[in-house]
Design a protein around this motif. Structure first.
Motif, PDB file in Angstrom:
ATOM      1  N   PRO A  52       0.837  -1.203   0.000  1.00 13.41           N
ATOM      2  CA  PRO A  52       0.000   0.000   0.000  1.00 13.41           C
ATOM      3  C   PRO A  52       0.880   1.265   0.000  1.00 13.41           C
ATOM      4  O   PRO A  52       2.103   1.153   0.065  1.00 13.41           O
ATOM      5  CB  PRO A  52      -0.739  -0.120   1.329  1.00 13.41           C
ATOM      6  N   TRP A  53       0.232   2.420  -0.027  1.00 15.34           N
ATOM      7  CA  TRP A  53       0.981   3.679  -0.141  1.00 15.34           C
ATOM      8  C   TRP A  53       1.162   4.376   1.206  1.00 15.34           C
ATOM      9  O   TRP A  53       1.810   5.406   1.280  1.00 15.34           O
ATOM     10  CB  TRP A  53       0.278   4.633  -1.119  1.00 15.34           C
ATOM     11  N   ASN A  54       0.557   3.845   2.262  1.00 15.97           N
ATOM     12  CA  ASN A  54       0.526   4.661   3.496  1.00 15.97           C
ATOM     13  C   ASN A  54       1.795   4.556   4.351  1.00 15.97           C
ATOM     14  O   ASN A  54       2.127   5.508   5.058  1.00 15.97           O
ATOM     15  CB  ASN A  54      -0.734   4.367   4.307  1.00 15.97           C
ATOM     16  N   THR A  59       6.235  -0.973   5.278  1.00 16.98           N
ATOM     17  CA  THR A  59       5.554  -2.225   4.912  1.00 16.98           C
ATOM     18  C   THR A  59       6.432  -3.058   3.975  1.00 16.98           C
ATOM     19  O   THR A  59       6.409  -4.293   4.035  1.00 16.98           O
ATOM     20  CB  THR A  59       4.174  -1.996   4.242  1.00 16.98           C
ATOM     21  N   ALA A 113       2.839   0.445  -4.364  1.00 16.19           N
ATOM     22  CA  ALA A 113       1.628   1.161  -4.797  1.00 16.19           C
ATOM     23  C   ALA A 113       2.035   2.204  -5.838  1.00 16.19           C
ATOM     24  O   ALA A 113       3.136   2.768  -5.756  1.00 16.19           O
ATOM     25  CB  ALA A 113       0.966   1.827  -3.599  1.00 16.19           C
ATOM     26  N   GLY A 161      -1.939  -1.779 -10.128  1.00 19.64           N
ATOM     27  CA  GLY A 161      -2.346  -3.019  -9.466  1.00 19.64           C
ATOM     28  C   GLY A 161      -3.279  -3.843 -10.326  1.00 19.64           C
ATOM     29  O   GLY A 161      -3.184  -5.068 -10.366  1.00 19.64           O
ATOM     30  N   PHE A 177       0.324  -9.535   0.901  1.00 16.50           N
ATOM     31  CA  PHE A 177      -0.393  -8.337   0.460  1.00 16.50           C
ATOM     32  C   PHE A 177      -0.786  -7.478   1.653  1.00 16.50           C
ATOM     33  O   PHE A 177      -1.277  -7.987   2.662  1.00 16.50           O
ATOM     34  CB  PHE A 177      -1.667  -8.766  -0.284  1.00 16.50           C
ATOM     35  N   THR A 178      -0.582  -6.173   1.527  1.00 19.37           N
ATOM     36  CA  THR A 178      -1.166  -5.221   2.472  1.00 19.37           C
ATOM     37  C   THR A 178      -1.956  -4.221   1.657  1.00 19.37           C
ATOM     38  O   THR A 178      -1.424  -3.599   0.732  1.00 19.37           O
ATOM     39  CB  THR A 178      -0.081  -4.499   3.296  1.00 19.37           C
ATOM     40  N   GLY A 179      -3.210  -4.065   1.994  1.00 18.27           N
ATOM     41  CA  GLY A 179      -4.057  -3.137   1.243  1.00 18.27           C
ATOM     42  C   GLY A 179      -5.512  -3.322   1.610  1.00 18.27           C
ATOM     43  O   GLY A 179      -5.826  -3.774   2.721  1.00 18.27           O
ATOM     44  N   SER A 180      -6.368  -3.017   0.665  1.00 16.59           N
ATOM     45  CA  SER A 180      -7.806  -3.017   0.957  1.00 16.59           C
ATOM     46  C   SER A 180      -8.384  -4.434   0.967  1.00 16.59           C
ATOM     47  O   SER A 180      -7.853  -5.349   0.319  1.00 16.59           O
ATOM     48  CB  SER A 180      -8.536  -2.182  -0.083  1.00 16.59           C
ATOM     49  N   CYS A 223      -4.048   1.797   8.773  1.00 17.45           N
ATOM     50  CA  CYS A 223      -4.973   0.651   8.849  1.00 17.45           C
ATOM     51  C   CYS A 223      -5.451   0.383  10.264  1.00 17.45           C
ATOM     52  O   CYS A 223      -6.526  -0.157  10.454  1.00 17.45           O
ATOM     53  CB  CYS A 223      -4.303  -0.584   8.272  1.00 17.45           C
TER      54      CYS A 223
END
Ligand code: NAP
Ligand code: MG
Length: 498
Positions: A165-167, A172, A192, A223, A241-244, A301
């Motif tokens: 992810p981008w955060n 990460t 990301a 993605g 994976f880290t994300g939604s 998150c």
């Protein structure tokens, strides 16, 4: 002397960094020749362009990763030697900390002070911790009696893809990359699209540390194209994976449609914060509730955006939160080291966060503070916002907003707080404040979350597994020994002695 905004801006102007895909130890154009613009969220200005890959680049990266794994230059290297290289990698990142932080801030809009004091030091710590673990990981011998020796050995899975992810881009990435490398795998990183540049720079530093060519590839790009291609590729053995939650579900489908690759999912959350009625001094709890709501400008998150407090103390809590916000939280240009909150990652995300605020206001929720945007730089800054007593089934209580928007809710009892805290489809993290040891143990067990932190807002540390329950994910955790399980497989070797 401490650096100023001007110093960092000057560094940013003179920064040089790779912008092409990294395959087989070289920075290369995407086969299609396509590029994308990197935008600074703080200013809205384009500051670089970088290669965007597609299925053809994925194919090549997988072939290289497979061959490298089979050649054994990394996978068969003695664990102590792998450890040394990884420790050197951590040292090199440390030597380049400031320059890397400026690049991260430029690309992600994260406050420079935060990146320098938290993101990168934690990334370095993670690499060192997993490096040290490399030659301290044992298998088992089974209790199979005198007639056999059952060896349970751990082997690397082979080719691992990490989709980020981008955060927390650097953090990460290293949370995944370090244990995957420690286990001996070849790795393909898919950053990301909004934050690809520090991942490319990390690959360059990894090469400098002596990680052999072909062990790490970095594929920037969309993605829906390369994330999907990685998910469907039969040459990939595991994806972290880290994300939604939405994309996490897609990855499970890709795995089922291709080769049943292992999938580990770190997904979204709508984490609760619970102030028990036994807490005497509110100050520590309130400052934790603010950090839980607004750290990383709420693009986090584990943001605690449902704060349950005793009804009788709600007004006092709100008042203290407003005071604390004023005193400790400064939103503004992220290159200015005095700020600890910055812009939203993109204009689209800004609009999404603002639309939740509007929904809250339209539903009649009381706004204690914020509720509007701020006219700074690119104009995609959201004022830290606190809603009081929203309806429990309102949109802002149900959905992950991923911005600086939090809700405080008065409850009649601790039991009611725990019950409401669990009424969410997510289960990533929960924070509990109590002065009573028994309440701490009892409620921590009752809370349905991967991490429950008591009397502090946090996600544990590198020695504790981090992952979610329910729609917040499954299939493996980051951090601690647990992270290594994601990137390895158990094999039984059963030797007959009769
Ligand atoms: P996202 O949209 O799910 O994107 C995450 C990554 O998946 C990006 O690299 C993205 O590529 C890629 N992707 C998009 N579509 C894909 C597809 N069809 N197949 C494979 N990959 C695909 O999430 P985000 O907006 O970056 O991050 C926010 C979310 O991450 C939040 O829900 C947050 O809670 C969660 N998060 C969880 C944790 C945790 O540890 N549990 C930590 C941080 C964030 P593009 O860049 O091209 O979109
Ligand atoms: Mg960017």
């Amino acid at each position: 002397m401490a650096k100023t905004k001007q110093d960092y801006e000057k560094m940013a102007e003179n920064l040089s960094f790779p912008t092409k895909a990294f395959i087989n130890g070289k920075f290369v154009d995407a086969k299609s020749g396509k590029t994308m613009e990197a935008v600074n969220p703080a200013t809205g200005k384009v500051f670089a362009s970088f290669s965007t890959c597609d299925e053809n680049d994925v194919d090549e990266a997988v072939k290289v990763a497979q061959k490298t794994f089979e050649r054994g230059v990394w996978s068969k290297m003695h664990p102590t030697e792998r450890k040394k290289v990884l420790l050197k990698f951590a040292d090199i990142i440390e030597n380049n900390l400031e320059e890397l932080a400026v690049l991260e801030t430029l690309d992600s809009g994260k406050p420079i002070g935060e990146v320098m004091s938290t993101d990168i030091p934690e990334a370095i710590h993670a690499i060192r911790w997993h490096a040290e673990f490399t030659d301290k990981r044992y298998g088992q011998i089974s209790p199979s009696g005198d007639g056999a020796v059952g060896l349970v050995v751990k082997e690397p899975v082979g080719v691992v893809a990490c989709i980020m992810p981008w955060n927390f881009p650097i953090m990460t990435t290293t949370w995944k990359l370090a244990p995957a490398l420690a286990e001996g795998n070849s790795v393909i990183l898919k950053p990301a699209t909004q934050t690809s540049l520090t991942t490319l720079r990390l690959a360059e530093l990894a090469a400098e540390a002596g990680i052999p060519e072909g062990v790490i590839q970095v594929l920037p790009g969309s993605g829906s194209i390369i994330g999907k291609a990685l998910g469907l590729h039969k040459g990939i053995n595991a994806i972290s994976f880290t994300g939604s939650t939405e994309v996490g579900c897609k990855l499970l489908e890709y795995s089922a449609q291709s080769n049943l690759k292992k999938i580990a999912l770190e997904l979204g959350g709508k984490s609760p914060f619970i102030l028990c009625d036994d807490v005497k001094d509110l100050s520590k709890a309130v400052s934790a509730a603010l950090a839980a709501s607004f750290w990383n400008t709420g693009q986090n998150c584990t943001a605690n955006t449902r704060i349950f407090v005793p009804e009788s103390r709600k007004d006092e809590c709100v008042e203290l939160m407003l005071k604390g916000l004023e005193k400790d939280w400064r939103i503004g240009e992220p290159m200015n080291p005095v700020n600890n909150m910055g812009p939203m990652i993109t204009e689209a995300h800004f609009k999404n966060v603002m639309s939740y605020i509007e929904k809250g206001i339209n539903e009649g929720c009381k706004v204690a503070v914020g509720g509007h945007s701020l006219d700074i730089g690119s104009g995609i800054y959201v004022a830290p916002t606190l809603f009081v007593d929203p309806k429990l089934d309102s949109e802002i209580m149900k959905h992950e907003i991923f911005g600086p928007v939090s809700c405080i809710i008065g409850v009649k009892s601790n039991e009611e707080a725990i019950k409401l805290a669990n009424e969410t489809e997510y289960g990533l993290q929960a924070t509990l404040f109590t002065d009573n040891l028994q309440n701490a143990h009892i409620f921590a067990r009752q809370l349905k979350a991967g991490t429950v932190s008591v009397n502090k807002y946090c996600e544990g540390d590198i020695t504790t597994p981090f992952g979610g329950l329910k729609m917040s994910g499954f299939g493996g955790q980051d951090n601690a020994e647990a992270a290594h399980e994601q990137y390895s497989e158990l094999k039984t070797i059963f030797i007959n002695l009769n």
